[in-house]
Design an enzyme around this catalytic site. Structure first.
Site, PDB file in Angstrom:
ATOM      1  CG  LEU A  10      -1.732  -1.357   1.688  1.00 12.03           C
ATOM      2  CD1 LEU A  10      -2.778  -0.856   2.496  1.00 12.03           C
ATOM      3  CD2 LEU A  10      -2.515  -1.571   0.121  1.00 12.03           C
ATOM      4  CB  ALA A  12      -2.690   4.815  -2.459  1.00 11.22           C
ATOM      5  NE  ARG A  17       0.491  12.671   9.439  1.00 11.07           N
ATOM      6  CZ  ARG A  17       0.660  11.558  10.397  1.00 11.07           C
ATOM      7  NH1 ARG A  17       0.721  11.627  11.577  1.00 11.07           N
ATOM      8  NH2 ARG A  17       0.113  10.501   9.894  1.00 11.07           N
ATOM      9  CD  GLN A  77      -6.840   3.569  -2.033  1.00 13.59           C
ATOM     10  OE1 GLN A  77      -5.843   3.810  -1.694  1.00 13.59           O
ATOM     11  NE2 GLN A  77      -7.799   3.200  -1.043  1.00 13.59           N
ATOM     12  CB  THR A  83      -5.957  -0.300   5.340  1.00  8.59           C
ATOM     13  OG1 THR A  83      -6.751  -0.356   6.150  1.00  8.59           O
ATOM     14  CG2 THR A  83      -4.929   0.802   5.881  1.00  8.59           C
ATOM     15  CG  ASN A 172      -2.731  -3.690  12.994  1.00  8.82           C
ATOM     16  OD1 ASN A 172      -1.850  -4.708  12.576  1.00  8.82           O
ATOM     17  ND2 ASN A 172      -3.600  -3.178  12.254  1.00  8.82           N
ATOM     18  CG  ASN A 229       3.467   9.118   9.548  1.00  9.63           C
ATOM     19  OD1 ASN A 229       2.633   8.334   8.639  1.00  9.63           O
ATOM     20  ND2 ASN A 229       3.367   8.344  10.670  1.00  9.63           N
TER      21      ASN A 229
HETATM   22  C1  UD1 Z   1      -3.218   1.319  10.060  1.00  9.93           C
HETATM   23  C2  UD1 Z   1      -4.158   0.242  11.032  1.00  9.93           C
HETATM   24  C3  UD1 Z   1      -3.826   0.224  12.393  1.00  9.93           C
HETATM   25  C4  UD1 Z   1      -2.160   0.026  12.557  1.00  9.93           C
HETATM   26  C5  UD1 Z   1      -1.435   1.172  11.872  1.00  9.93           C
HETATM   27  C6  UD1 Z   1      -0.155   0.917  11.748  1.00  9.93           C
HETATM   28  C7  UD1 Z   1      -6.134   0.123   9.710  1.00  9.93           C
HETATM   29  C8  UD1 Z   1      -7.661   0.368   9.563  1.00  9.93           C
HETATM   30  N1  UD1 Z   1      -5.450   0.443  10.614  1.00  9.93           N
HETATM   31  O1  UD1 Z   1      -3.830   2.440  10.578  1.00  9.93           O
HETATM   32  O2  UD1 Z   1      -4.341  -0.456  13.096  1.00  9.93           O
HETATM   33  O3  UD1 Z   1      -1.883   0.054  13.762  1.00  9.93           O
HETATM   34  O4  UD1 Z   1      -1.995   1.403  10.395  1.00  9.93           O
HETATM   35  O5  UD1 Z   1       0.713   2.099  10.850  1.00  9.93           O
HETATM   36  O6  UD1 Z   1      -5.978  -0.541   8.730  1.00  9.93           O
HETATM   37  N2  UD1 Z   1      -3.310   3.473   2.423  1.00  9.93           N
HETATM   38  C9  UD1 Z   1      -3.708   3.414   1.154  1.00  9.93           C
HETATM   39  N3  UD1 Z   1      -4.930   3.732   0.986  1.00  9.93           N
HETATM   40  C10 UD1 Z   1      -5.943   4.058   1.637  1.00  9.93           C
HETATM   41  C11 UD1 Z   1      -5.629   4.215   3.061  1.00  9.93           C
HETATM   42  C12 UD1 Z   1      -4.282   3.984   3.525  1.00  9.93           C
HETATM   43  O7  UD1 Z   1      -2.540   3.296   0.261  1.00  9.93           O
HETATM   44  O8  UD1 Z   1      -7.017   4.427   1.228  1.00  9.93           O
HETATM   45  C13 UD1 Z   1      -1.996   3.405   2.763  1.00  9.93           C
HETATM   46  C14 UD1 Z   1      -1.300   4.381   3.418  1.00  9.93           C
HETATM   47  O9  UD1 Z   1      -0.453   5.057   2.472  1.00  9.93           O
HETATM   48  C15 UD1 Z   1      -0.358   3.904   4.364  1.00  9.93           C
HETATM   49  C16 UD1 Z   1      -1.106   2.673   4.837  1.00  9.93           C
HETATM   50  O10 UD1 Z   1      -1.959   2.263   3.949  1.00  9.93           O
HETATM   51  O11 UD1 Z   1       0.885   3.384   3.863  1.00  9.93           O
HETATM   52  C17 UD1 Z   1      -1.745   3.023   6.379  1.00  9.93           C
HETATM   53  O12 UD1 Z   1      -2.695   3.779   6.176  1.00  9.93           O
HETATM   54  P1  UD1 Z   1      -3.017   4.780   7.237  1.00  9.93           P
HETATM   55  O13 UD1 Z   1      -4.272   5.731   6.886  1.00  9.93           O
HETATM   56  O14 UD1 Z   1      -1.810   5.569   7.918  1.00  9.93           O
HETATM   57  O15 UD1 Z   1      -3.610   3.770   8.604  1.00  9.93           O
HETATM   58  P2  UD1 Z   1      -3.708   4.080  10.135  1.00  9.93           P
HETATM   59  O16 UD1 Z   1      -4.716   5.009  10.347  1.00  9.93           O
HETATM   60  O17 UD1 Z   1      -2.424   4.512  10.592  1.00  9.93           O
HETATM   61 CA    CA Z   2      -0.270   5.377   9.588  1.00  9.19          CA
END
Ligand code: UD1
Ligand code: CA
Length: 453
Positions: A10, A12, A17, A77, A83, A172, A229
């Protein structure tokens, strides 16, 4: 039999920040984009294919992730809906059918293959979901792992957690392995009825269990799960990366006097019994063989330093430099695309560019290879056991033969045959008593001026 495996990465995120004009996964750690570090760890787990989920800078991110050796497909995406939604951007790849699926983030460059392997092993052992967790004293916004009787029963996002759940310190990482044969069945059931209104990948734990599946968590070192971040975290991760790599090199037999002042690139190779003095910086492509000595304040990039060669202090080796064994490049010297032969010496204040210096030759202080005419670059060849006197300019293209001797201060514009002596400077003249006469005349002028006041 080998289990097939699809890795979904992932990448996207909006990187808001980072306050950057480019995606955060393109920012370098040890001279290499973050995403490439992640891909390297993934490649080492023996995957069959990789699906990259990209958003902004899609083409650049895909290019940076292509580290060779693994087939990568990119999936865009378009909207960031969470996620779970991000993983489903790679639906086409998942639908092809793999035994294992691993999900990783593009912003965890300290990741190694060990946790990913452990997660895959969990699938091989019959689990449907294997989440990679880590213990931390600062669980802050991480999802919490809820475990009962050795099984993972849920992941609770901090925003949705009770006070009792928030006290849990097993978190997690976001990385997990999923039974590839059931993945779409699970993923299609994810909804967005939660505090953030997002499709949470973490819901897979409860979904798998509700369908009779089993979920577990494996533990990984907190350091490896450090995400990036903002720029402060970027610098922190760089520090952790450098510390880890220096430590590995020292344990493999490299001496570093002040390791905290030595900066390595992702691909720096240093052999056993090499000595690296303080304040040395390596750019990409440096190969330092065993027993070489790098004195302080040197900068080395795209260069090979053979066994027994010596560099610096204050030397700069640029791409294309190759020092044979016993060669010396000393203080305030720069070498670019230059081969320095066995035992040859370039000891002081010299620029060697687009040149070969034969074995045993001595290049005097202040020698400059004039390799650039303002438009094109030209080559200089110095044979073996030649002697180039101090402060000489070698105007390329030029060849200096074996055993030739260049007088100090020469500007050499024509080839010099082997064993010849070449002068390229004005002949010295001596005018007896002339200095004295000039001085006396000057003193007389000064005295006349004073008298005039
Ligand atoms: C997520 C986890 C959380 C975990 C944390 C660790 C979920 C719901 N929560 O939270 O349990 O402790 O990561 O860092 O999964 N991304 C995409 N597309 C999206 C959303 C996210 O590509 O639509 C990618 C982001 O670029 C990033 C990763 O997925 O690399 C995590 O996304 P982020 O929104 O940072 O998740 P957290 O809210 O931090
Ligand atoms: Ca995160």
């Amino acid at each position: 039999m080998e289990r097939s495996c699809l890795a979904i990465i992932l990448a996207a995120g909006d990187s808001t920040r980072m306050k950057s004009s480019m995606s955060k996964v393109l920012h370098p750690i040890a001279g290499r984009p973050m995403i490439a570090h992640v891909m390297d760890a993934i490649a080492k787990t023996g995957i069959s294919a990789a699906a990259l989920v990209v958003g902004r800078n899609a083409d650049e991110v895909s290019a940076a992730a292509s580290i060779g050796g693994i087939a990568i497909e990119s999936y865009l995406q378009k909207e960031r809906l969470g996620t779970g939604h991000a993983v489903l951007a790679a639906r086409e790849a998942i639908a092809r059918g793999y035994d294992d699926i691993i999900v990783a983030y593009g912003d965890v460059p300290l990741l190694t293959d060990a946790p990913l392997r452990a997660a895959r092993q969990g699938l091989a052992d019959g689990n449907d979901i294997v989440v990679i967790g880590f213990h931390t004293d600062h669980p802050n916004a991480y999802g919490r792992l809820l475990v009962k009787d050795g099984e993972l029963i849920a992941i609770r996002e901090a925003k949705d957690a009770t006070d009792a759940e928030l006290a849990i310190k097993w978190c997690n990482s976001g990385l997990m392995a999923i039974n590839g044969r059931k993945a779409l069945e699970f993923l299609d059931r994810i909804g967005n009825n939660n505090a953030k209104g997002e499709y949470y990948l973490t819901d897979l734990v409860e979904i798998a269990r509700s369908l009779g599946g089993r979920a577990v968590a494996v533990d990984a070192p907190e350091v490896e799960m450090t995400g990036c971040n903002n720029r402060a975290e970027l610098a922190f991760i760089e520090r952790l990366w450098q510390e880890r790599r220096r430590h590995e090199l020292m344990l493999s037999g490299v001496t570093m006097v002040a390791p905290e002042t030595v900066f390595l690139a992702y691909d720096t190779v240093i052999g056993q019994d090499a000595l690296i003095e303080p304040n040395v910086v390596f750019g990409p492509g440096a190969l330092i063989e065993g027993g070489a000595v790098i004195h302080g304040f040197s900068h080395i990039e795209g260069a090979r330093v053979s066994a027994g060669a010596t560099v610096g202090p204050f030397a700069r080796l640029r791409p294309g430099t190759d020092l044979a064994s016993g060669a010396k490049v000393g203080n305030f010297c720069e070498v670019k695309n230059g081969k320095i032969g066995e035992g040859a010496k370039v000891n002081h204040l010299t620029y060697i560019g687009d040149a070969t210096i034969g074995a045993g030759s001595n290049i005097g202080a202040g020698t400059i290879t004039c390799n650039y005419d303002g438009v094109n670059k030209h080559e200089t060849h110095v044979g073996t056991n030649a002697f180039v006197g101090s402060n000489s300019s070698l105007v390329a293209p030029i060849r200096i033969g074996d055993g030739a001797y260049i007088a100090s201060g020469s500007v050499i514009t024509e080839d010099v045959p082997a064993d010849a002596l070449a002068f390229g400077r004005a002949r010295q003249e001596i005018k007896p008593e002339r200095a004295k006469a000039i001085r006396e005349r000057a003193l007389a002028i000064k005295a006349a001026k004073k008298g005039g006041h």
